[in-house]
Design a protein around this motif. Structure first.
Motif, short mmCIF file in Angstrom:
data_model
loop_
_atom_site.label_atom_id
_atom_site.label_comp_id
_atom_site.label_asym_id
_atom_site.label_seq_id
_atom_site.Cartn_x
_atom_site.Cartn_y
_atom_site.Cartn_z
N PHE A 128 0.83 -1.08 0.07
CA PHE A 128 -0.07 0.00 -0.15
C PHE A 128 0.81 1.08 0.02
O PHE A 128 0.63 2.23 -0.62
N GLU A 129 1.71 1.22 0.84
CA GLU A 129 2.63 2.54 0.88
C GLU A 129 3.39 2.73 -0.34
O GLU A 129 4.00 4.08 -0.61
N TYR A 130 4.05 1.64 -0.68
CA TYR A 130 5.11 1.55 -1.75
C TYR A 130 4.29 1.46 -3.28
O TYR A 130 5.09 0.64 -3.90
N GLN A 131 3.26 1.84 -3.35
CA GLN A 131 2.55 1.55 -4.64
C GLN A 131 3.49 2.20 -5.85
O GLN A 131 3.97 3.33 -5.85
N GLY A 132 3.54 1.30 -6.98
CA GLY A 132 4.26 1.79 -7.98
C GLY A 132 5.90 1.67 -7.90
O GLY A 132 6.72 1.67 -8.91
N LEU A 133 6.42 0.94 -6.59
CA LEU A 133 7.65 0.70 -6.52
C LEU A 133 8.01 -0.70 -6.29
O LEU A 133 7.25 -1.42 -6.24
N VAL A 134 9.21 -1.01 -6.53
CA VAL A 134 9.42 -2.48 -6.46
C VAL A 134 10.72 -2.49 -5.19
O VAL A 134 11.40 -1.72 -5.10
N LYS A 135 10.82 -3.64 -4.72
CA LYS A 135 11.99 -4.00 -3.59
C LYS A 135 13.26 -4.36 -4.57
O LYS A 135 13.40 -5.70 -4.85
N HIS A 136 14.32 -3.64 -4.33
CA HIS A 136 15.74 -4.01 -4.98
C HIS A 136 16.35 -4.83 -3.67
O HIS A 136 16.31 -4.11 -2.45
N THR A 137 17.16 -5.50 -3.97
CA THR A 137 18.15 -6.13 -2.90
C THR A 137 19.66 -5.86 -3.32
O THR A 137 19.76 -5.69 -4.68
N GLY A 138 20.56 -5.62 -2.78
CA GLY A 138 21.77 -5.55 -3.25
C GLY A 138 23.07 -5.61 -2.16
O GLY A 138 22.67 -5.98 -0.75
N GLY A 139 24.21 -5.14 -2.36
CA GLY A 139 25.22 -5.41 -1.50
C GLY A 139 26.60 -5.18 -1.87
O GLY A 139 27.02 -4.98 -3.45
N CYS A 140 27.65 -5.62 -1.18
CA CYS A 140 29.09 -5.43 -1.45
C CYS A 140 29.31 -6.57 -2.45
O CYS A 140 28.81 -7.67 -2.54
N HIS A 141 30.67 -6.69 -2.57
CA HIS A 141 31.25 -7.75 -3.48
C HIS A 141 31.67 -9.15 -2.72
O HIS A 141 31.16 -10.05 -3.20
N CYS A 142 31.89 -8.99 -1.45
CA CYS A 142 32.23 -10.49 -0.58
C CYS A 142 30.84 -10.88 0.09
O CYS A 142 30.95 -11.79 0.52
N GLY A 143 29.95 -10.01 0.10
CA GLY A 143 28.74 -10.35 0.69
C GLY A 143 28.53 -10.14 2.11
O GLY A 143 27.33 -10.47 2.69
N ALA A 144 29.43 -9.43 2.80
CA ALA A 144 29.21 -9.19 4.08
C ALA A 144 28.23 -8.05 4.45
O ALA A 144 27.36 -8.02 5.48
N VAL A 145 27.97 -7.16 3.45
CA VAL A 145 27.03 -5.89 3.48
C VAL A 145 25.78 -6.32 2.49
O VAL A 145 26.04 -6.70 1.34
N ARG A 146 24.79 -6.53 3.22
CA ARG A 146 23.45 -6.66 2.44
C ARG A 146 22.42 -5.76 2.65
O ARG A 146 22.21 -5.59 3.91
N PHE A 147 21.67 -5.37 1.70
CA PHE A 147 20.42 -4.25 2.00
C PHE A 147 19.32 -4.72 1.11
O PHE A 147 19.30 -5.01 0.24
N GLU A 148 17.93 -3.86 1.33
CA GLU A 148 17.09 -4.05 0.41
C GLU A 148 16.57 -2.51 0.59
O GLU A 148 16.70 -1.88 1.59
N VAL A 149 15.95 -1.93 -0.60
CA VAL A 149 15.44 -0.87 -1.01
C VAL A 149 14.41 -0.74 -1.51
O VAL A 149 14.33 -1.45 -2.63
N TRP A 150 13.32 0.24 -1.45
CA TRP A 150 12.30 0.25 -2.31
C TRP A 150 12.44 1.48 -3.14
O TRP A 150 12.51 2.79 -2.51
#
Length: 263
Positions: A128-150
């Motif tokens: 409902f709040e993020y209508q028209g948006l998608v959830k992207h995921t990503g991080g650094c090269h080694c995998g120690a840092v991971r995040f998600e962003v709308w």
């Protein structure tokens, strides 16, 4: 005749000993049974004795002896009363919600999606709040840092030419802080700042990759590196050059960049 009598008397004596050995092997507390058999010395009368049921007298403390019959000893009377039993909590937080006629639909939705009550609420709120948006995921090269962003599937990328962005090719899109979530790696990151120290250039201490940072233009949001996103959620990319080498003038002339971290 005397020998015959002694032979007849020997049989019951042997039977009593065999019965005593069987009872010792089959009854719990065999150590106690063996001690009573040993005290009999093998005699027939002693083997047939029943164990004594007398209890040893209890040695009470002087304060306990002062208490009358039916009264607890003073030691126990000084102890605090036991706490009241804790009421049982519902297994699902949905039981505390006033869902009315929608309770059956809610529970069916949870089962179908295989979600907890919190997970189902998050899914509906995100939709409902993020209508028209998608959830992207990503991080650094080694995998120690991971995040998600709308964010939108169609990304608007800034290509800044300030001193540091030019050297590390810091192309990024900007989102409000509420749409970003660090999944793991807070302890694996370090931060570099310079000049005004408003921009927080965070990167992984292990592989050195900056997958996101806090830009000077939007300290209330995050700049996300599109090349650090996982594949499959970006539909298109538009790149806009930003004259960060003359930062104050560029910020004054740009009409939208300063508001990109607002809800």
């Amino acid at each position: 005749m005397r020998r015959a009598r002694s032979g007849v008397a020997a049989k019951p004596h042997g039977q009593k000993r065999s019965v005593a050995s069987v009872s010792a092997a089959s009854v719990p507390g065999t150590n106690r049974t063996r001690r009573s058999t040993g005290q009999a010395g093998g005699g027939g009368r002693a083997a047939g004795r029943q164990p004594s049921t007398k209890r040893r007298p209890r040695h009470l403390s002087p304060r306990a002896q002062e208490a009358g019959p039916g009264e607890p000893p003073p030691e126990l009377a000084l102890l605090p009363p036991p706490p009241p039993p804790t009421p049982a909590t519902p297994t699902s937080s949905a039981a505390t919600l006033d869902l009315g006629d929608q309770r059956e639909r809610w529970e069916t939705f949870q089962k179908r999606q295989r979600l907890t009550c919190e997970g189902a609420a998050k899914l509906l709120l995100d939709t409902f709040e993020y209508q028209g948006l998608v959830k992207h995921t990503g991080g650094c090269h080694c995998g120690a840092v991971r995040f998600e962003v709308w964010a939108s599937a169609d990304l608007h990328i800034f290509d800044c030419n300030c001193s540091i962005c030019k050297k590390k090719q810091n192309r990024h899109f900007i989102v409000p802080a509420s749409r970003f979530k660090l999944l793991k790696g807070a302890e694996s990151m370090t931060t570099y700042t310079f000049n005004t120290h408003k921009a927080q250039h965070t990167f992984c201490k292990r592989c050195g990759v900056q997958s996101f940072y806090t830009p000077r233009s939007n300290p209330g949001g995050y700049g996300i590196a599109p090349h650090c996103l996982d594949e499959g959620t970006v539909r298109s990319v538009v790149i806009e050059e930003f004259n960060g080498s003359d930062w104050e003038k560029a910020m004054k002339e740009h009409k939208t960049i300063k508001n990109m971290s607002k809800e």
